[in-house]
Motif scaffolding. Structure first.
Motif, PDB file in Angstrom:
ATOM      1  N   CYS A  73     -47.648   5.312 -23.148  1.00 29.81           N
ATOM      2  CA  CYS A  73     -47.635   6.538 -23.668  1.00 29.81           C
ATOM      3  C   CYS A  73     -47.156   6.491 -25.156  1.00 29.81           C
ATOM      4  O   CYS A  73     -47.614   7.274 -26.150  1.00 29.81           O
ATOM      5  CB  CYS A  73     -46.970   7.543 -22.817  1.00 29.81           C
ATOM      6  SG  CYS A  73     -47.423   8.160 -21.303  1.00 29.81           S
ATOM      7  N   TYR A  74     -46.163   5.601 -25.376  1.00 37.51           N
ATOM      8  CA  TYR A  74     -45.809   5.518 -26.545  1.00 37.51           C
ATOM      9  C   TYR A  74     -46.844   4.862 -27.632  1.00 37.51           C
ATOM     10  O   TYR A  74     -47.004   5.503 -28.543  1.00 37.51           O
ATOM     11  CB  TYR A  74     -44.213   4.957 -26.643  1.00 37.51           C
ATOM     12  CG  TYR A  74     -43.902   4.618 -27.967  1.00 37.51           C
ATOM     13  CD1 TYR A  74     -43.414   5.686 -28.800  1.00 37.51           C
ATOM     14  CD2 TYR A  74     -43.432   3.392 -28.533  1.00 37.51           C
ATOM     15  CE1 TYR A  74     -42.763   5.532 -30.054  1.00 37.51           C
ATOM     16  CE2 TYR A  74     -42.906   3.000 -29.622  1.00 37.51           C
ATOM     17  CZ  TYR A  74     -42.581   4.240 -30.491  1.00 37.51           C
ATOM     18  OH  TYR A  74     -42.183   3.992 -31.742  1.00 37.51           O
ATOM     19  N   GLY A  75     -47.223   3.549 -27.128  1.00 37.45           N
ATOM     20  CA  GLY A  75     -48.369   3.264 -28.110  1.00 37.45           C
ATOM     21  C   GLY A  75     -49.498   3.994 -28.391  1.00 37.45           C
ATOM     22  O   GLY A  75     -49.981   4.156 -29.405  1.00 37.45           O
ATOM     23  N   LEU A  76     -49.773   4.768 -27.393  1.00 39.64           N
ATOM     24  CA  LEU A  76     -51.163   5.388 -27.426  1.00 39.64           C
ATOM     25  C   LEU A  76     -50.684   6.486 -28.513  1.00 39.64           C
ATOM     26  O   LEU A  76     -51.886   6.885 -29.338  1.00 39.64           O
ATOM     27  CB  LEU A  76     -51.611   5.889 -26.179  1.00 39.64           C
ATOM     28  CG  LEU A  76     -52.996   6.716 -26.032  1.00 39.64           C
ATOM     29  CD1 LEU A  76     -54.141   5.835 -26.761  1.00 39.64           C
ATOM     30  CD2 LEU A  76     -53.408   7.461 -24.973  1.00 39.64           C
ATOM     31  N   THR A  77     -49.862   7.397 -28.357  1.00 38.61           N
ATOM     32  CA  THR A  77     -49.397   8.518 -29.074  1.00 38.61           C
ATOM     33  C   THR A  77     -49.219   7.999 -30.523  1.00 38.61           C
ATOM     34  O   THR A  77     -49.952   8.751 -31.413  1.00 38.61           O
ATOM     35  CB  THR A  77     -48.115   9.253 -28.566  1.00 38.61           C
ATOM     36  OG1 THR A  77     -48.266   9.458 -27.211  1.00 38.61           O
ATOM     37  CG2 THR A  77     -47.822  10.466 -29.255  1.00 38.61           C
ATOM     38  N   ARG A  78     -48.493   7.128 -30.801  1.00 37.78           N
ATOM     39  CA  ARG A  78     -48.343   6.474 -32.098  1.00 37.78           C
ATOM     40  C   ARG A  78     -49.651   6.423 -32.658  1.00 37.78           C
ATOM     41  O   ARG A  78     -49.687   6.623 -34.066  1.00 37.78           O
ATOM     42  CB  ARG A  78     -47.509   5.363 -32.183  1.00 37.78           C
ATOM     43  CG  ARG A  78     -45.968   5.676 -32.359  1.00 37.78           C
ATOM     44  CD  ARG A  78     -45.227   4.194 -32.278  1.00 37.78           C
ATOM     45  NE  ARG A  78     -45.933   2.952 -32.977  1.00 37.78           N
ATOM     46  CZ  ARG A  78     -45.389   2.242 -33.905  1.00 37.78           C
ATOM     47  NH1 ARG A  78     -44.250   2.508 -33.969  1.00 37.78           N
ATOM     48  NH2 ARG A  78     -46.112   1.378 -34.356  1.00 37.78           N
TER      49      ARG A  78
ATOM     50  N   GLU B 166     -41.800   9.279 -21.000  1.00 38.91           N
ATOM     51  CA  GLU B 166     -40.765   8.452 -21.423  1.00 38.91           C
ATOM     52  C   GLU B 166     -41.042   8.127 -23.023  1.00 38.91           C
ATOM     53  O   GLU B 166     -42.354   7.952 -23.343  1.00 38.91           O
ATOM     54  CB  GLU B 166     -40.557   6.779 -20.758  1.00 38.91           C
ATOM     55  CG  GLU B 166     -40.300   7.051 -19.569  1.00 38.91           C
ATOM     56  CD  GLU B 166     -40.061   5.762 -18.871  1.00 38.91           C
ATOM     57  OE1 GLU B 166     -39.016   5.309 -18.154  1.00 38.91           O
ATOM     58  OE2 GLU B 166     -40.814   4.826 -19.002  1.00 38.91           O
ATOM     59  N   PHE B 167     -40.138   8.153 -23.999  1.00 40.54           N
ATOM     60  CA  PHE B 167     -40.369   7.569 -25.390  1.00 40.54           C
ATOM     61  C   PHE B 167     -39.083   6.790 -25.458  1.00 40.54           C
ATOM     62  O   PHE B 167     -38.175   6.820 -25.074  1.00 40.54           O
ATOM     63  CB  PHE B 167     -40.295   8.756 -25.976  1.00 40.54           C
ATOM     64  CG  PHE B 167     -41.653   8.977 -26.645  1.00 40.54           C
ATOM     65  CD1 PHE B 167     -42.829   9.212 -26.188  1.00 40.54           C
ATOM     66  CD2 PHE B 167     -41.667   8.709 -28.422  1.00 40.54           C
ATOM     67  CE1 PHE B 167     -43.951   9.077 -26.803  1.00 40.54           C
ATOM     68  CE2 PHE B 167     -43.004   8.832 -28.978  1.00 40.54           C
ATOM     69  CZ  PHE B 167     -43.966   9.090 -28.246  1.00 40.54           C
ATOM     70  N   PRO B 168     -39.246   5.725 -26.515  1.00 44.33           N
ATOM     71  CA  PRO B 168     -38.219   5.164 -26.875  1.00 44.33           C
ATOM     72  C   PRO B 168     -36.889   5.709 -27.266  1.00 44.33           C
ATOM     73  O   PRO B 168     -37.171   6.888 -27.830  1.00 44.33           O
ATOM     74  CB  PRO B 168     -38.780   4.066 -27.805  1.00 44.33           C
ATOM     75  CG  PRO B 168     -39.972   4.246 -28.043  1.00 44.33           C
ATOM     76  CD  PRO B 168     -40.476   5.512 -27.321  1.00 44.33           C
ATOM     77  N   PRO B 169     -35.578   5.235 -27.037  1.00 44.33           N
ATOM     78  CA  PRO B 169     -35.358   3.981 -26.502  1.00 44.33           C
ATOM     79  C   PRO B 169     -35.170   3.998 -24.951  1.00 44.33           C
ATOM     80  O   PRO B 169     -35.023   3.011 -24.248  1.00 44.33           O
ATOM     81  CB  PRO B 169     -33.925   3.685 -27.191  1.00 44.33           C
ATOM     82  CG  PRO B 169     -33.488   5.049 -26.952  1.00 44.33           C
ATOM     83  CD  PRO B 169     -34.496   5.933 -27.383  1.00 44.33           C
ATOM     84  N   PHE B 170     -35.793   4.847 -24.254  1.00 40.86           N
ATOM     85  CA  PHE B 170     -35.608   5.104 -22.818  1.00 40.86           C
ATOM     86  C   PHE B 170     -36.765   4.654 -22.184  1.00 40.86           C
ATOM     87  O   PHE B 170     -37.360   5.397 -21.554  1.00 40.86           O
ATOM     88  CB  PHE B 170     -34.935   6.346 -22.296  1.00 40.86           C
ATOM     89  CG  PHE B 170     -33.595   6.550 -23.113  1.00 40.86           C
ATOM     90  CD1 PHE B 170     -32.436   5.693 -23.064  1.00 40.86           C
ATOM     91  CD2 PHE B 170     -33.788   7.537 -24.109  1.00 40.86           C
ATOM     92  CE1 PHE B 170     -31.376   5.987 -23.329  1.00 40.86           C
ATOM     93  CE2 PHE B 170     -32.340   7.643 -24.722  1.00 40.86           C
ATOM     94  CZ  PHE B 170     -31.423   6.825 -24.453  1.00 40.86           C
ATOM     95  N   ILE B 171     -37.233   3.343 -22.081  1.00 42.42           N
ATOM     96  CA  ILE B 171     -38.360   3.225 -21.351  1.00 42.42           C
ATOM     97  C   ILE B 171     -38.257   2.166 -20.384  1.00 42.42           C
ATOM     98  O   ILE B 171     -37.734   1.077 -20.776  1.00 42.42           O
ATOM     99  CB  ILE B 171     -39.482   2.416 -22.710  1.00 42.42           C
ATOM    100  CG1 ILE B 171     -39.948   3.617 -23.447  1.00 42.42           C
ATOM    101  CG2 ILE B 171     -40.601   1.557 -21.706  1.00 42.42           C
ATOM    102  CD1 ILE B 171     -41.182   3.057 -24.217  1.00 42.42           C
TER     103      ILE B 171
END
Lengths: 429, 415
Positions: free
Chosen positions: A22-27, A9-14
């Protein structure tokens, strides 16, 4: 450092904490200059975003990717799959069947896509997980990377396969275990997949010591290779402070999360009943959906507090912000919570929190009220205290808000890089 | 001439039991926990240290002297949970080398909130000292060494005391030494003794710290530091918690051996001696005025009130508990008054301190609660119940007040 990351999942579909993590860590990894190839499953039919529509579903191995403007070193790769982060074998089956029904409705029995769909998605979840692994190996052929990083059990087989085929070290990231999700009624096949992933991994990342203990104690993994990396909290500037207009003169106690056994909704109701015995102008809001939702609604009615407990269903985006704005208190009575990002978000929105001691987040939050999830009396005692004594709410809020600012994804990312290095050195030796 | 003036603070609060909003009984205090702690500290500290002091006083034939400040609430607990401690204090009193200092009976912050309650607690404490140890205190120390000019004036106006003890905080000394006797601004008669925190903390805090360059601290070295004061001072005030010996500094750190040796080493210098606070006050004249317009204390590095009044929970709890004073007193119920006064102990508010909480330090060590929030919730639940009891009592219908779970200590009857 180049990472082949099997994520979700990546925004906006979380839809939950796993996607957020996953998003926070990857950023944050991106900001550290780490090159990430981010691979995630996407079910074509259910996805309304434009870039997916451009694809031809008739080409089963077609890859799709697009770039987020603020991510400089991240490439996205999606694999057509019906896997979703909170799926179970049952929900997976339902999802596939629903999809087939829709296809038939639109195109009739002989719609060409129907056959493609059946060819694309394996009939049961375990086969799908392995099909996903095979797709991932194929996808990895065209990529250069140093480490494979897989998030939660459905991607472990893919992680193992990619790492083996390319001779790269494997890091598995445990955001939750079968024991958290199912208590003692463990699904043996899932347990096996999890254990194999952890065993085959060169390094295991646990989201808390709470989870690390499960990994060591229940999966028999050597503590030497299990590292704890706490999740962080992303604050994208200031959250909008617009008035909602929904606010009543009463107080609002919030449960926000999936309504499943793991999250302890019945303890929330039990505490609510206790609170309502001594306080009147309180509403209990349960935001989220899940397999226990129906039962929970019925339970509230049976307890005679139906009019005081409101169910909002699954919330996203602005609605989440809005509900935090309305809440006086957030309660997370989880039975077993590997980490628990939601309390951090609540504190980030200036909402004080009561969290279960059976959670990873209770290891990092000092300025929170902590309870045993089963101790309904104590949960009620603390809810009442927060509602009754403004200085308590004020102190929790100000210290808590300050405390969460220190929990940064950047620190998590740096620790991950450290783990990658260690994984690489073990392979080199 | 340099005199060493030892004063030891002895205190244990009546800790509360876990009390939820759903509880409806008046057994607020955790007798079991209090008894366990009291006996543990008695075994590790009070008994061995009292015996050691007795031995030293006898061995040095009256040349070694110390002073104690014992709160009323710790004496109540000694009587109930470990009476043998009380008898060793009696023995110390009989040597004539031990002075007992005055303070608030309940170890309260009442000076800040209610002068009436403050003076009544000071009087009650003096009466207790007189009845137990045969001496009426002539030197006063306020709870946690909280002090300002106003306190000095108030204490002088009672006519009961010749001196006050407080912290030798840098910002009141302004470059002067704590090793002289001073006179508080606004006072004519009373004298001020200031804690030499550097030398006091060498014993109380740094003694077992292996990272400290002076470790291990030996009695002869310490006596040397005291001797260096000669010429630049007259008295070295070593004020500390009595629990330093055996409880904060464990026996295996050598703290008892240090104390066993110290009198010999101090008295080796013919210019140096031991004096009690009253003897210091009689022997030395003030060298200067001490102006303390703002409140100070002996706590933390700030030496202010932030350990008890640093956040809104603490000020709220304090405010609420003192707001109940007139109501409690109106009931004329001994049990209600006693329960209320036990809630005044500064410890309850110290437990609510959020300063340094996240770092987990000395505050945590003394805290029976998992967090400051737990302690506030518990305290407020108890206070709420006490308030309801007062209301019930004043309405006339309460037989409940008499059925307390905590037996009324005989000490209270003495006074």
């Amino acid at each position: 450092m180049r990472v082949f990351m099997l994520g979700w999942e990546f925004p906006p579909f979380i839809s939950g904490g796993l996607g957020t993590a996953c998003y926070g860590l990857t950023r944050a990894l991106d900001r550290e200059g780490v090159q990430v190839t981010f691979v995630l499953p996407k079910m074509v039919e259910s996805d309304p975003s434009t870039h997916v529509k451009m694809l031809s579903p008739s080409s089963p191995r077609r890859r799709t990717w697009h770039e987020y403007a603020d991510l400089k070193h991240v490439k996205f790769r999606t694999i057509h799959s019906a896997l979703d982060p909170y799926g179970t074998p049952e929900t997976y089956r339902e999802r596939i069947e629903k999809c087939l029904r829709q296809k038939r409705l639109v195109h009739g029995e002989k719609a060409p896509e129907t056959t493609t769909l059946e060819a694309n998605y394996a009939g049961d979840m375990y086969s799908e997980v392995h099909r996903y692994a095979a797709m991932a190996v194929e996808l990895a052929e065209g990529e250069d990377f140093d480490v494979v990083h897989a998030h939660d059990w459905m991607t472990y087989p893919a992680g193992i396969a990619v790492a083996a085929s390319r001779g790269r070290p494997l890091v598995v990231h445990v955001h939750s275990t079968e024991f958290d999700r199912s208590g003692e009624h463990v699904n043996q096949r899932i347990y096996e997949i999890e254990r194999e992933g952890m065993e085959r991994a060169d390094k295991v990342i646990a989201v808390s010591y709470f989870t690390r203990n499960i990994i060591i104690g229940r999966y028999g993994i050597s503590g030497d290779k299990v590292e704890v990396v706490y999740n962080g909290l992303d604050r994208n500037g200031n959250w909008p402070l617009s008035q909602t207009g929904i606010r009543t003169d009463g107080r609002i106690v919030l449960f926000l999360g999936r309504i499943t056994m793991q999250k302890g909704p019945e303890y929330f109701l039990g505490a609510a009943k206790k609170v309502l015995e001594v306080m009147d102008n309180v509403k209990f809001v349960m935001a989220g959906s899940g397999d226990m939702m129906q039962r929970t609604i019925e339970m509230a009615a049976a307890m005679g507090i139906g009019s005081k407990v409101l169910f909002t269903g699954f919330l996203r985006g602005d609605d989440v912000q809005r509900i935090y704005k309305m809440a006086d208190l957030y309660v997370m009575p989880s039975v077993s919570e590997p980490f628990g990002i939601a309390p951090l978000e609540a504190l980030g929105h200036d909402v004080p929190v009561i969290i279960s001691k059976q959670s990873g987040v209770s290891e990092v939050l000092m300025h929170a009220l902590k309870v045993d999830f089963w101790d309904v009396d104590e949960i009620a005692n603390k809810i009442i205290a927060v509602l009754k004594y403004p200085p308590l709410q004020m102190t929790l809020r100000s210290h808590g808000n300050f405390e969460v600012r220190k929990l940064r994804w950047q620190d998590a990312a740096r620790k991950c890089v450290q783990v990658y290095r260690e994984a690489l050195s073990t392979v080199a030796v | 001439m340099a005199s060493v003036c030892f004063y030891f603070q002895v205190h244990q609060p009546h800790r509360l039991r876990h009390y939820t909003v759903f509880d409806d009984h008046d057994r607020y205090f955790d007798d079991h926990k209090n008894a366990v702690i009291c006996r543990k500290v008695a075994d590790k500290c009070y008994l061995p240290m009292n015996r050691l002091l007795l031995d030293l006083i006898r061995r040095h034939e009256g040349r070694f002297k110390v002073a104690f400040s014992l709160t009323g609430v710790v004496l109540e607990q000694f009587e109930r949970f470990c009476p043998e401690v009380l008898s060793t204090f009696h023995a110390l009193a009989e040597t004539g080398c031990v002075e007992f200092i005055g303070e608030t009976y309940y170890h309260s912050l009442s000076f800040l909130y209610s002068r009436r309650e403050f003076l009544s607690q000071v009087r009650k404490h003096s009466e207790l000292m007189e009845s137990l140890f045969g001496q009426r205190p002539r030197v006063f120390r306020n709870t946690e060494l909280i002090y300002n000019n106003e306190l000095a004036s108030l204490i002088e106006s009672t006519g009961d005391f010749d001196g006050i003890i407080t912290e030798g905080a840098d910002h009141i000394l302004r470059g002067r030494t704590p090793n002289f006797v001073y006179r508080p601004v606004g006072c004519e008669r009373i004298k001020l003794l200031l804690k030499n925190y550097a030398l006091s903390d060498d014993i109380a805090f740094r003694f077992s710290n292996r990272g400290w360059p002076e470790w291990p601290l030996m009695a002869d070295k310490f006596a040397g530091w005291v001797h260096e004061v000669n010429g630049g001072g007259q008295v070295v005030n070593l004020f500390m918690d009595y629990e330093t010996f055996g409880e904060h500094q464990w026996q295996d750190t050598g703290i008892f051996d240090f104390m066993r040796q110290l009198p010999t080493e101090i008295l080796r210098h013919p210019d140096d001696n031991f004096k009690t606070p009253s003897e210091v006050i009689a022997a030395y004249e003030p060298v200067d005025r001490m102006d303390v317009p703002h409140l100070i204390s002996w706590a933390d590095t700030e030496r202010d009130l932030s350990a008890w009044l640093g956040n809104s929970m603490q000020s709220n709890a304090l405010h609420e508990v003192y707001r109940l004073e007139s109501q409690v007193k109106k009931t004329e119920s001994d049990m209600l008054l006693r329960d209320w006064r036990w809630l005044l102990a500064s410890d309850h508010f110290y437990y609510m301190c959020t300063k340094y909480f996240a770092d987990g330090d000395v505050h945590k060590y003394f805290n029976p609660y998992d967090s400051p929030y737990e302690s506030y919730i518990n305290f407020m639940n108890v206070l709420d119940h006490l308030r309801r009891r007062c209301v019930r009592h004043l309405k006339g219908g309460s037989a409940k007040g008499a059925s307390s779970g905590n037996a009324a200590p005989a000490l209270q009857k003495i006074c």
